[in-house]
Design a protein around this motif. Structure first.
Motif, PDB file in Angstrom:
ATOM      1  N   ALA A  20       0.887  -1.294   0.193  1.00 19.45           N
ATOM      2  CA  ALA A  20       0.056   0.040  -0.166  1.00 19.45           C
ATOM      3  C   ALA A  20       0.909   1.097   0.176  1.00 19.45           C
ATOM      4  N   ALA A  21       0.755   1.985  -0.978  1.00 23.12           N
ATOM      5  CA  ALA A  21       1.684   3.283  -1.125  1.00 23.12           C
ATOM      6  C   ALA A  21       0.915   4.300  -1.636  1.00 23.12           C
ATOM      7  N   ALA A  22       1.389   5.606  -1.573  1.00 26.89           N
ATOM      8  CA  ALA A  22       0.822   6.720  -2.101  1.00 26.89           C
ATOM      9  C   ALA A  22       0.683   6.926  -3.747  1.00 26.89           C
ATOM     10  N   ASN A  23       1.985   6.456  -4.277  1.00 25.57           N
ATOM     11  CA  ASN A  23       2.097   6.302  -5.650  1.00 25.57           C
ATOM     12  C   ASN A  23       3.096   5.332  -6.125  1.00 25.57           C
ATOM     13  N   GLN A  24       3.299   5.159  -7.635  1.00 22.34           N
ATOM     14  CA  GLN A  24       4.046   3.986  -7.995  1.00 22.34           C
ATOM     15  C   GLN A  24       5.623   4.179  -7.421  1.00 22.34           C
ATOM     16  N   LYS A  25       6.143   5.500  -7.250  1.00 18.63           N
ATOM     17  CA  LYS A  25       7.555   5.806  -7.042  1.00 18.63           C
ATOM     18  C   LYS A  25       7.624   5.083  -5.587  1.00 18.63           C
ATOM     19  N   ALA A  26       6.577   5.505  -4.637  1.00 14.21           N
ATOM     20  CA  ALA A  26       6.873   4.727  -3.314  1.00 14.21           C
ATOM     21  C   ALA A  26       6.750   3.517  -3.086  1.00 14.21           C
ATOM     22  N   ALA A  27       5.846   2.643  -3.999  1.00 16.18           N
ATOM     23  CA  ALA A  27       5.791   1.262  -4.255  1.00 16.18           C
ATOM     24  C   ALA A  27       7.374   0.846  -4.704  1.00 16.18           C
ATOM     25  N   LEU A  28       7.906   1.512  -5.626  1.00 14.07           N
ATOM     26  CA  LEU A  28       9.069   0.956  -6.041  1.00 14.07           C
ATOM     27  C   LEU A  28      10.218   0.932  -4.819  1.00 14.07           C
ATOM     28  N   ARG A  29      10.066   2.187  -4.203  1.00 13.34           N
ATOM     29  CA  ARG A  29      11.020   2.440  -3.062  1.00 13.34           C
ATOM     30  C   ARG A  29      11.002   1.184  -2.117  1.00 13.34           C
ATOM     31  N   ALA A  30       9.548   1.007  -1.657  1.00  6.67           N
ATOM     32  CA  ALA A  30       9.103  -0.356  -0.730  1.00  6.67           C
ATOM     33  C   ALA A  30       9.928  -1.459  -1.157  1.00  6.67           C
ATOM     34  N   TRP A  31       9.795  -1.762  -2.425  1.00  4.85           N
ATOM     35  CA  TRP A  31      10.026  -3.210  -3.102  1.00  4.85           C
ATOM     36  C   TRP A  31      11.775  -2.942  -3.330  1.00  4.85           C
ATOM     37  N   GLU A  32      12.275  -1.911  -2.808  1.00  4.16           N
ATOM     38  CA  GLU A  32      13.798  -1.656  -3.027  1.00  4.16           C
ATOM     39  C   GLU A  32      14.455  -2.219  -4.383  1.00  4.16           C
ATOM     40  N   THR A  33      13.725  -1.620  -5.492  1.00  5.81           N
ATOM     41  CA  THR A  33      14.125  -1.867  -6.799  1.00  5.81           C
ATOM     42  C   THR A  33      14.329  -0.285  -7.258  1.00  5.81           C
ATOM     43  N   HIS A  34      15.222  -0.410  -8.406  1.00  4.54           N
ATOM     44  CA  HIS A  34      15.631   0.814  -9.102  1.00  4.54           C
ATOM     45  C   HIS A  34      14.866   0.861 -10.718  1.00  4.54           C
ATOM     46  N   GLN A  35      14.466  -0.483 -10.933  1.00  7.15           N
ATOM     47  CA  GLN A  35      13.711  -0.832 -12.167  1.00  7.15           C
ATOM     48  C   GLN A  35      12.580  -0.172 -12.123  1.00  7.15           C
ATOM     49  N   ALA A  46      -3.052  -3.355  -7.805  1.00  9.43           N
ATOM     50  CA  ALA A  46      -3.785  -4.780  -7.548  1.00  9.43           C
ATOM     51  C   ALA A  46      -5.378  -4.869  -7.665  1.00  9.43           C
ATOM     52  N   THR A  47      -5.861  -5.916  -8.090  1.00  6.69           N
ATOM     53  CA  THR A  47      -7.239  -6.328  -8.080  1.00  6.69           C
ATOM     54  C   THR A  47      -7.693  -7.470  -7.262  1.00  6.69           C
ATOM     55  N   ASP A  48      -6.656  -8.073  -6.541  1.00  5.04           N
ATOM     56  CA  ASP A  48      -7.096  -9.311  -5.744  1.00  5.04           C
ATOM     57  C   ASP A  48      -7.593  -8.890  -4.513  1.00  5.04           C
ATOM     58  N   GLU A  49      -8.822  -9.138  -4.109  1.00  6.97           N
ATOM     59  CA  GLU A  49      -9.522  -8.504  -3.155  1.00  6.97           C
ATOM     60  C   GLU A  49      -9.004  -8.921  -1.586  1.00  6.97           C
ATOM     61  N   ALA A  50      -8.320 -10.148  -1.741  1.00  5.53           N
ATOM     62  CA  ALA A  50      -7.765 -10.631  -0.217  1.00  5.53           C
ATOM     63  C   ALA A  50      -6.378  -9.821   0.018  1.00  5.53           C
ATOM     64  N   ALA A  51      -5.562  -9.562  -1.293  1.00 11.88           N
ATOM     65  CA  ALA A  51      -4.401  -8.819  -1.163  1.00 11.88           C
ATOM     66  C   ALA A  51      -4.577  -7.464  -0.992  1.00 11.88           C
ATOM     67  N   ILE A  52      -5.687  -6.975  -1.210  1.00 12.78           N
ATOM     68  CA  ILE A  52      -5.644  -5.643  -1.194  1.00 12.78           C
ATOM     69  C   ILE A  52      -6.508  -5.499   0.411  1.00 12.78           C
ATOM     70  N   ALA A  53      -7.299  -6.183   0.802  1.00 13.26           N
ATOM     71  CA  ALA A  53      -7.563  -6.334   2.356  1.00 13.26           C
ATOM     72  C   ALA A  53      -6.268  -6.335   3.152  1.00 13.26           C
ATOM     73  N   ALA A  54      -5.306  -7.230   2.850  1.00 15.87           N
ATOM     74  CA  ALA A  54      -4.135  -7.487   3.659  1.00 15.87           C
ATOM     75  C   ALA A  54      -3.368  -6.162   3.710  1.00 15.87           C
ATOM     76  N   ALA A  55      -3.092  -5.773   2.548  1.00 18.17           N
ATOM     77  CA  ALA A  55      -2.367  -4.403   2.446  1.00 18.17           C
ATOM     78  C   ALA A  55      -2.768  -3.402   3.095  1.00 18.17           C
ATOM     79  N   LEU A  56      -4.248  -3.316   3.175  1.00 18.09           N
ATOM     80  CA  LEU A  56      -4.923  -2.095   3.899  1.00 18.09           C
ATOM     81  C   LEU A  56      -5.331  -2.438   5.320  1.00 18.09           C
ATOM     82  N   SER A  57      -5.186  -3.570   5.873  1.00 16.63           N
ATOM     83  CA  SER A  57      -5.573  -3.877   7.056  1.00 16.63           C
ATOM     84  C   SER A  57      -4.758  -2.729   8.169  1.00 16.63           C
ATOM     85  N   SER A  58      -5.377  -2.329   9.065  1.00 15.20           N
ATOM     86  CA  SER A  58      -4.756  -1.422   9.930  1.00 15.20           C
ATOM     87  C   SER A  58      -3.621  -1.950  10.541  1.00 15.20           C
TER      88      SER A  58
END
Length: 74
Positions: A20-35, A46-58
């Motif tokens: 869960a990130a504010a934007n794509q750049k923040a997501a890439l930073r979380a994944w620690e990739t320069h690509q 993400a479109t998988d409801e279970a994955a979205i729920a896990a990422a956004l769970s408080s």
């Protein structure tokens, strides 16, 4: 006002990872990739409801947002 978070998903080998990130750049930073995985088609919103729920769970979102770590998806 808190920033709105989007949930992004990428596949690393056999594993999917969501973050869960504010934007794509923040997501890439979380994944620690320069690509730019989004430009290469290896990451997307993400479109998988279970994955979205896990990422956004408080509990999970707060701990991983502080650490900047993505959440492995089942």
């Amino acid at each position: 006002m808190a920033k709105s978070l989007k949930v992004y998903q990428a596949q690393f080998g056999f594993y999917d990872s969501v973050v869960a990130a504010a934007n794509q750049k923040a997501a890439l930073r979380a994944w620690e990739t320069h690509q730019n995985l989004f430009a290469e088609g290896q990451a997307h919103v993400a479109t998988d409801e279970a994955a979205i729920a896990a990422a956004l769970s408080s509990r999970t979102c707060r701990s991983n947002a502080r650490s900047g770590r993505p959440i492995p998806s089942a």
